[in-house]
Design a protein around this motif. Structure first.
Motif, mmCIF file in Angstrom:
data_model
loop_
_atom_site.group_PDB
_atom_site.id
_atom_site.type_symbol
_atom_site.label_atom_id
_atom_site.label_comp_id
_atom_site.label_asym_id
_atom_site.label_seq_id
_atom_site.Cartn_x
_atom_site.Cartn_y
_atom_site.Cartn_z
ATOM 1 N N MET A 102 -38.552 73.270 65.142
ATOM 2 C CA MET A 102 -38.288 71.935 65.696
ATOM 3 C C MET A 102 -37.433 72.034 66.960
ATOM 4 N N LEU A 103 -36.413 72.881 66.902
ATOM 5 C CA LEU A 103 -35.522 72.988 68.065
ATOM 6 C C LEU A 103 -36.258 73.569 69.271
ATOM 7 N N ASN A 104 -37.197 74.489 69.021
ATOM 8 C CA ASN A 104 -37.999 75.021 70.134
ATOM 9 C C ASN A 104 -38.836 73.914 70.760
ATOM 10 N N ARG A 105 -39.443 73.091 69.889
ATOM 11 C CA ARG A 105 -40.239 71.939 70.375
ATOM 12 C C ARG A 105 -39.364 71.001 71.190
ATOM 13 N N ALA A 106 -38.176 70.746 70.644
ATOM 14 C CA ALA A 106 -37.252 69.810 71.293
ATOM 15 C C ALA A 106 -36.857 70.341 72.675
ATOM 16 N N GLU A 107 -36.556 71.626 72.718
ATOM 17 C CA GLU A 107 -36.131 72.246 73.975
ATOM 18 C C GLU A 107 -37.237 72.120 75.036
ATOM 19 N N ALA A 108 -38.476 72.406 74.615
ATOM 20 C CA ALA A 108 -39.605 72.332 75.548
ATOM 21 C C ALA A 108 -39.784 70.890 76.043
ATOM 22 N N TYR A 109 -39.634 69.933 75.126
ATOM 23 C CA TYR A 109 -39.828 68.523 75.484
ATOM 24 C C TYR A 109 -38.754 68.040 76.475
ATOM 25 N N ILE A 110 -37.519 68.458 76.197
ATOM 26 C CA ILE A 110 -36.394 68.054 77.059
ATOM 27 C C ILE A 110 -36.602 68.609 78.468
ATOM 28 N N ALA A 111 -37.063 69.864 78.541
ATOM 29 C CA ALA A 111 -37.322 70.497 79.852
ATOM 30 C C ALA A 111 -38.467 69.772 80.559
ATOM 31 N N GLU A 112 -39.538 69.497 79.793
ATOM 32 C CA GLU A 112 -40.727 68.821 80.359
ATOM 33 C C GLU A 112 -40.349 67.448 80.923
ATOM 34 N N GLN A 113 -39.448 66.766 80.235
ATOM 35 C CA GLN A 113 -39.039 65.422 80.660
ATOM 36 C C GLN A 113 -37.937 65.464 81.722
ATOM 37 N N GLY A 114 -37.422 66.662 81.991
ATOM 38 C CA GLY A 114 -36.357 66.828 82.988
ATOM 39 C C GLY A 114 -35.051 66.155 82.578
ATOM 40 N N LEU A 115 -34.769 66.140 81.287
ATOM 41 C CA LEU A 115 -33.548 65.465 80.819
ATOM 42 C C LEU A 115 -32.350 66.415 80.887
ATOM 43 N N GLN A 116 -31.279 65.934 81.507
ATOM 44 C CA GLN A 116 -30.097 66.791 81.712
ATOM 45 C C GLN A 116 -28.974 66.428 80.738
ATOM 46 N N ASN A 117 -29.169 65.391 79.940
ATOM 47 C CA ASN A 117 -28.043 64.883 79.136
ATOM 48 C C ASN A 117 -28.210 65.139 77.640
ATOM 49 N N ILE A 118 -29.004 66.159 77.290
ATOM 50 C CA ILE A 118 -29.160 66.497 75.863
ATOM 51 C C ILE A 118 -28.825 67.964 75.661
ATOM 52 N N GLU A 119 -28.028 68.203 74.630
ATOM 53 C CA GLU A 119 -27.684 69.553 74.201
ATOM 54 C C GLU A 119 -28.226 69.698 72.782
ATOM 55 N N LEU A 120 -28.678 70.865 72.406
ATOM 56 C CA LEU A 120 -29.187 71.054 71.043
ATOM 57 C C LEU A 120 -28.318 72.060 70.307
ATOM 58 N N LYS A 121 -28.109 71.801 69.007
ATOM 59 C CA LYS A 121 -27.342 72.756 68.205
ATOM 60 C C LYS A 121 -28.060 72.960 66.881
ATOM 61 N N GLN A 122 -28.062 74.200 66.407
ATOM 62 C CA GLN A 122 -28.683 74.472 65.107
ATOM 63 C C GLN A 122 -27.608 74.391 64.027
ATOM 64 N N GLY A 123 -27.866 73.616 63.017
ATOM 65 C CA GLY A 123 -26.893 73.503 61.929
ATOM 66 C C GLY A 123 -27.347 72.460 60.935
ATOM 67 N N SER A 124 -26.642 72.427 59.808
ATOM 68 C CA SER A 124 -26.996 71.452 58.770
ATOM 69 C C SER A 124 -26.183 70.175 58.930
ATOM 70 N N ILE A 125 -26.844 69.072 58.724
ATOM 71 C CA ILE A 125 -26.144 67.781 58.847
ATOM 72 C C ILE A 125 -25.200 67.542 57.652
ATOM 73 N N THR A 126 -25.295 68.412 56.644
ATOM 74 C CA THR A 126 -24.384 68.278 55.496
ATOM 75 C C THR A 126 -23.046 68.960 55.784
ATOM 76 N N ASN A 127 -22.995 69.735 56.868
ATOM 77 C CA ASN A 127 -21.749 70.423 57.226
ATOM 78 C C ASN A 127 -21.619 70.405 58.745
ATOM 79 N N LEU A 128 -20.863 69.425 59.241
ATOM 80 C CA LEU A 128 -20.767 69.235 60.698
ATOM 81 C C LEU A 128 -19.457 69.826 61.231
ATOM 82 N N SER A 129 -19.093 71.007 60.703
ATOM 83 C CA SER A 129 -17.799 71.608 61.077
ATOM 84 C C SER A 129 -17.739 71.949 62.568
ATOM 85 N N MET A 130 -18.877 71.928 63.254
ATOM 86 C CA MET A 130 -18.867 72.156 64.705
ATOM 87 C C MET A 130 -18.225 70.980 65.463
ATOM 88 N N PHE A 131 -18.006 69.848 64.742
ATOM 89 C CA PHE A 131 -17.359 68.683 65.364
ATOM 90 C C PHE A 131 -16.011 68.412 64.675
#
Ligand SMILES: C[S@@+](CC[C@H](N)C(=O)[O-])C[C@H]1O[C@@H](n2cnc3c(N)ncnc32)[C@H](O)[C@@H]1O
Length: 295
Positions: A102-131
């Motif tokens: 999914m993240l690979n798809r997302a990355e390709a889509y973001i690049a295709e759309q030329g979006l500069q304001n999205i960052e992607l992170k791999q992790g579980s939504i049950t543990n958001l210790s990155m925030f």
């Protein structure tokens, strides 16, 4: 006007004594390339999910502001996230998902759309210790929570949302609600079978079977998000459930025009689906201020 089959399903749901059990998704993390491709196709401009994405996009725009950092939980191929990010270039978005495919798809889509304001992170939504605690201005999640294995995982996710969201932060969580009867679940899943890939129809069927109940959402909202969000569902038959914070933005004419343009560019059958969704939610108490003149 909802179709006759939807009205029939609604009546069945109102009178049935059946309580179909929750069945965990066979693909909790969506990593199968063919299924990910079918799901991605269904969401893009002319896909069957396009009206649903536009509805949620307009709702999300009401609770985020320029300058915000917004976390999108289980962002998948970023179709929804990309749509919101494009309309809100001054907002920074962080999409979180566990699936590499999914993240690979997302990355390709973001690049295709030329979006500069999205960052992607791999992790579980049950543990958001990155925030950190109270570090995020707004949180969104669209049609993803039913991928969690059980109520305990849903509760962990709600606890994490409550922990990382700033006071007065924006929130828009939407997912399917569990229908009472298996026949209703099948009716919904196969409603557009002729317009979509078979893999997507099956994915939709499994999603509806895996949906949590309105009662589950109510319990967790009261425990973790009381005063931060209100719970809404589609009228009489909660096949979709939304948790939404207060509006954090006054109606913005540029956004409203851009959403109207997208709405009118859709084929008629998608416009009808969107109007039905607006109506079912409005009757359930959820207004669509940026999308609907009556909102
Ligand atoms: C049906 S998709 C929804 C994607 C997207 N939000 C949308 O609106 O199209 C569900 C997503 O949840 C992801 N997922 C499932 N369990 C997860 C978890 N525990 N943490 C993060 N992502 C998860 C899957 O990999 C998949 O991308």
């Amino acid at each position: 006007m909802p179709s006759l089959s939807v009205i029939k399903t609604m009546l069945r749901e109102l009178i049935t004594t059946e309580r179909s059990p929750r069945v965990t998704e066979p693909d909790l993390i969506m990593d199968d390339p063919d299924k990910v491709a079918a799901y991605t196709r269904a969401g893009r401009e002319d896909g069957v999910m396009a009206p649903v994405y536009l509805f949620h996009c307009a709702q999300i725009c009401e609770v985020i502001r320029p300058g915000d950092t917004v976390v999108d939980l289980a962002c998948g191929p970023a179709t929804q996230l990309g749509m919101v990010a494009k309309l809100n270039p001054e907002t920074h978005f962080i999409g979180v998902d566990l699936s590499t495919e999914m993240l690979n798809r997302a990355e390709a889509y973001i690049a295709e759309q030329g979006l500069q304001n999205i960052e992607l992170k791999q992790g579980s939504i049950t543990n958001l210790s990155m925030f950190g605690d109270a570090s995020v201005d707004a949180i969104t999640s669209t049609v993803a929570l039913h991928h969690l294995p059980d109520f305990a995982a849903l509760e962990q996710t709600f606890a994490e949302i409550a922990r990382i969201l700033k006071p007065q932060g924006g929130l828009y969580l939407v997912d399917f609600g569990h229908l009472k009867s298996e026949k209703s679940i099948k009716d919904f899943a196969y409603q557009y079978a002729d317009r979509q890939a078979e893999l997507f129809t099956l994915d939709y069927l499994y999603s509806l079977r895996a949906a949590f109940t309105l009662k589950d959402f109510k319990q967790l909202k009261n425990k973790y998000l009381a005063g931060k969000a209100e719970l809404f569902s589609t009228f009489l038959m909660p096949y979709m459930v939304v948790l939404k914070s207060q509006l954090r933005r006054s109606p913005d004419m540029d956004l409203i025009d851009a959403l109207a343009e997208k709405r009118h560019a859709m084929p008629n059958y998608h416009q009808t689906d969107l109007t039905d969704l607006i109506t079912f939610f409005r009757l359930g108490g959820l207004k669509s201020c940026f999308l609907d003149k009556k909102g």
